[in-house]
Write an enzyme that holds these catalytic residues in place. Structure first.
Site, PDB file in Angstrom:
ATOM      1  N   HIS A  51       0.844  -1.192   0.000  1.00 50.41           N
ATOM      2  CA  HIS A  51       0.000   0.000   0.000  1.00 50.41           C
ATOM      3  C   HIS A  51       0.879   1.242   0.000  1.00 50.41           C
ATOM      4  O   HIS A  51       1.718   1.418   0.885  1.00 50.41           O
ATOM      5  CB  HIS A  51      -0.910   0.002   1.236  1.00 50.41           C
ATOM      6  CG  HIS A  51      -1.953   1.064   1.205  1.00 50.41           C
ATOM      7  ND1 HIS A  51      -3.206   0.871   0.658  1.00 50.41           N
ATOM      8  CD2 HIS A  51      -1.942   2.346   1.648  1.00 50.41           C
ATOM      9  CE1 HIS A  51      -3.918   1.980   0.769  1.00 50.41           C
ATOM     10  NE2 HIS A  51      -3.162   2.894   1.362  1.00 50.41           N
ATOM     11  N   SER A  52       0.697   2.094  -0.989  1.00 46.55           N
ATOM     12  CA  SER A  52       1.443   3.348  -1.042  1.00 46.55           C
ATOM     13  C   SER A  52       0.695   4.434  -0.265  1.00 46.55           C
ATOM     14  O   SER A  52      -0.522   4.555  -0.373  1.00 46.55           O
ATOM     15  CB  SER A  52       1.637   3.793  -2.495  1.00 46.55           C
ATOM     16  OG  SER A  52       2.406   2.846  -3.197  1.00 46.55           O
ATOM     17  N   CYS A  67      -8.046   4.531  -1.998  1.00 42.65           N
ATOM     18  CA  CYS A  67      -6.907   4.118  -1.177  1.00 42.65           C
ATOM     19  C   CYS A  67      -7.278   3.816   0.275  1.00 42.65           C
ATOM     20  O   CYS A  67      -6.887   2.784   0.828  1.00 42.65           O
ATOM     21  CB  CYS A  67      -5.818   5.181  -1.223  1.00 42.65           C
ATOM     22  SG  CYS A  67      -5.247   5.544  -2.896  1.00 42.65           S
ATOM     23  N   GLY A  93       1.111   9.908  -3.910  1.00 44.36           N
ATOM     24  CA  GLY A  93       0.792  10.373  -5.263  1.00 44.36           C
ATOM     25  C   GLY A  93       1.469   9.570  -6.351  1.00 44.36           C
ATOM     26  O   GLY A  93       1.932  10.122  -7.343  1.00 44.36           O
ATOM     27  N   ARG A  94       1.528   8.240  -6.173  1.00 43.09           N
ATOM     28  CA  ARG A  94       2.257   7.355  -7.092  1.00 43.09           C
ATOM     29  C   ARG A  94       3.712   7.795  -7.253  1.00 43.09           C
ATOM     30  O   ARG A  94       4.309   7.674  -8.311  1.00 43.09           O
ATOM     31  CB  ARG A  94       1.569   7.262  -8.459  1.00 43.09           C
ATOM     32  CG  ARG A  94       0.194   6.606  -8.413  1.00 43.09           C
ATOM     33  CD  ARG A  94      -0.332   6.237  -9.786  1.00 43.09           C
ATOM     34  NE  ARG A  94      -1.715   5.775  -9.685  1.00 43.09           N
ATOM     35  CZ  ARG A  94      -2.735   6.289 -10.373  1.00 43.09           C
ATOM     36  NH1 ARG A  94      -2.524   7.261 -11.234  1.00 43.09           N
ATOM     37  NH2 ARG A  94      -3.947   5.819 -10.215  1.00 43.09           N
ATOM     38  N   ASP A 126       3.319   6.598 -13.221  1.00 42.18           N
ATOM     39  CA  ASP A 126       3.519   5.919 -11.941  1.00 42.18           C
ATOM     40  C   ASP A 126       5.014   5.892 -11.667  1.00 42.18           C
ATOM     41  O   ASP A 126       5.768   5.209 -12.362  1.00 42.18           O
ATOM     42  CB  ASP A 126       2.944   4.505 -11.999  1.00 42.18           C
ATOM     43  CG  ASP A 126       2.866   3.845 -10.628  1.00 42.18           C
ATOM     44  OD1 ASP A 126       3.627   4.241  -9.730  1.00 42.18           O
ATOM     45  OD2 ASP A 126       2.038   2.921 -10.462  1.00 42.18           O
ATOM     46  N   ARG A 128       6.496   4.990  -8.704  1.00 47.37           N
ATOM     47  CA  ARG A 128       6.834   4.228  -7.506  1.00 47.37           C
ATOM     48  C   ARG A 128       7.951   3.211  -7.757  1.00 47.37           C
ATOM     49  O   ARG A 128       8.059   2.649  -8.827  1.00 47.37           O
ATOM     50  CB  ARG A 128       5.589   3.530  -6.970  1.00 47.37           C
ATOM     51  CG  ARG A 128       4.593   4.496  -6.349  1.00 47.37           C
ATOM     52  CD  ARG A 128       3.301   3.826  -5.971  1.00 47.37           C
ATOM     53  NE  ARG A 128       2.514   3.427  -7.136  1.00 47.37           N
ATOM     54  CZ  ARG A 128       1.311   2.883  -7.071  1.00 47.37           C
ATOM     55  NH1 ARG A 128       0.759   2.654  -5.884  1.00 47.37           N
ATOM     56  NH2 ARG A 128       0.660   2.555  -8.170  1.00 47.37           N
ATOM     57  N   THR A 149      -4.099  -7.356  -4.659  1.00 50.32           N
ATOM     58  CA  THR A 149      -3.864  -6.222  -5.551  1.00 50.32           C
ATOM     59  C   THR A 149      -4.663  -6.380  -6.832  1.00 50.32           C
ATOM     60  O   THR A 149      -4.996  -7.492  -7.239  1.00 50.32           O
ATOM     61  CB  THR A 149      -2.363  -6.083  -5.904  1.00 50.32           C
ATOM     62  OG1 THR A 149      -2.158  -4.863  -6.622  1.00 50.32           O
ATOM     63  CG2 THR A 149      -1.882  -7.244  -6.763  1.00 50.32           C
TER      64      THR A 149
END
EC number: 3.5.4.25
Length: 203
Positions: A51-52, A67, A93-94, A126, A128, A149
Site C-alpha cells: 500500500h502506497s 486508497c 501520489g504514485r 507511476d 513508484r 492487488t
C-alpha cells in the site's frame, strides 16, 4: 540497498493488534512501515498488501480515490486470516509527493485524468519504486506471498526482486461517484484488473 530496520512495536487497531516494523530509507530519508499479524516467517505463503501512502485517502477520508478503503479492507482481511503483512510505503501520489499531488488534483479539477495530470507536471504516470521491498521482506523472513492487488505491476515487481507471488487476490473496494473516472483511468491506462460493480469492502 539503503533500507535500514529501526524497531518494532505493537499496534492495536479496530481490526486487531498488529506488530508494526519501522524501516528507514537512508538515501531518500523516507520512513516506511510494515504491519504484520501472526508468524509470517517460513514457507507458507503470506497474505499481503503493498500500500502506497495516501494522506488524502488514508487520513483525510477523501473520496477522490479508493486508497483508504483498500487499506482498511486489507487490515480487515489480514485480521480475519490471523496472519499477514501490509507494507505501507511512503510513496505519496504514485511517487510524486504530496504537494505535486495537490497540483495534479488541481489539473484534475480542470478536466485532466490522473495520468494526464502527472504527465502535465513532467512526471511519469507511476513513479513508484518497489525494489525497496526486498530488504523488508528479507528482514521479516517472508518467503512467498499471496498478494491482494488489482495492479499487475506489483506482482511483476515482486517477482523481479525474487519474491514468489503464488496467488493474486482481487482487492476492489471503495467505488463511489467521486472516483469513478479515477478507477476507469486505472483500468484503461494503467492496466489495473478491475471488474465493474465489484466491491469486497469489510462487512
Amino acid at each position: 540497498m539503503s533500507i535500514r530496520y529501526i524497531e518494532s512495536c505493537r499496534l492495536p487497531t479496530p481490526w486487531g493488534t498488529f506488530d508494526m516494523h519501522g524501516f528507514e530509507d537512508t538515501t531518500s530519508q523516507k520512513e516506511h512501515v510494515v504491519l504484520t499479524m501472526g508468524d509470517v516467517r517460513g514457507d507458507e505463503p503470506v497474505l499481503a498488501r503493498i500500500h502506497s501512502e495516501c494522506l488524502t485517502g488514508d487520513g483525510l477520508f477523501s473520496l477522490r480515490c479508493d486508497c483508504g478503503a483498500q487499506l482498511q479492507a486489507a487490515m480487515y482481511k489480514v485480521a480475519q486470516a490471523g496472519r499477514g503483512a501490509i507494507f505501507y510505503l511512503r510513496q505519496e501520489g504514485r511517487g510524486i509527493g504530496l504537494l505535486n499531488k495537490i497540483r495534479a488534483y488541481h489539473l484534475q479539477d480542470c478536466g485532466a485524468d490522473t495520468v494526464e495530470a502527472n504527465e502535465a507536471l513532467g512526471f511519469g504516470a507511476d513513479m513508484r519504486d518497489y525494489t525497496i521491498l526486498k530488504p523488508m521482506i528479507e528482514h521479516l523472513a517472508i518467503e512467498k506471498i499471496r498478494l491482494m492487488t488489482n495492479n499487475p505491476r506489483k506482482v511483476k515487481a515482486l517477482q523481479d526482486i525474487g519474491i514468489p507471488v503464488v496467488e493474486r487476490l482481487a482487492h476492489q473496494t471503495g467505488r463511489n461517484p467521486h472516483n469513478a473516472k479515477y478507477l476507469e483511468t486505472k483500468k484503461g491506462k494503467l492496466g489495473h484488473l478491475l471488474e465493474d460493480g465489484a466491491d469486497d469492502s469489510p462487512q
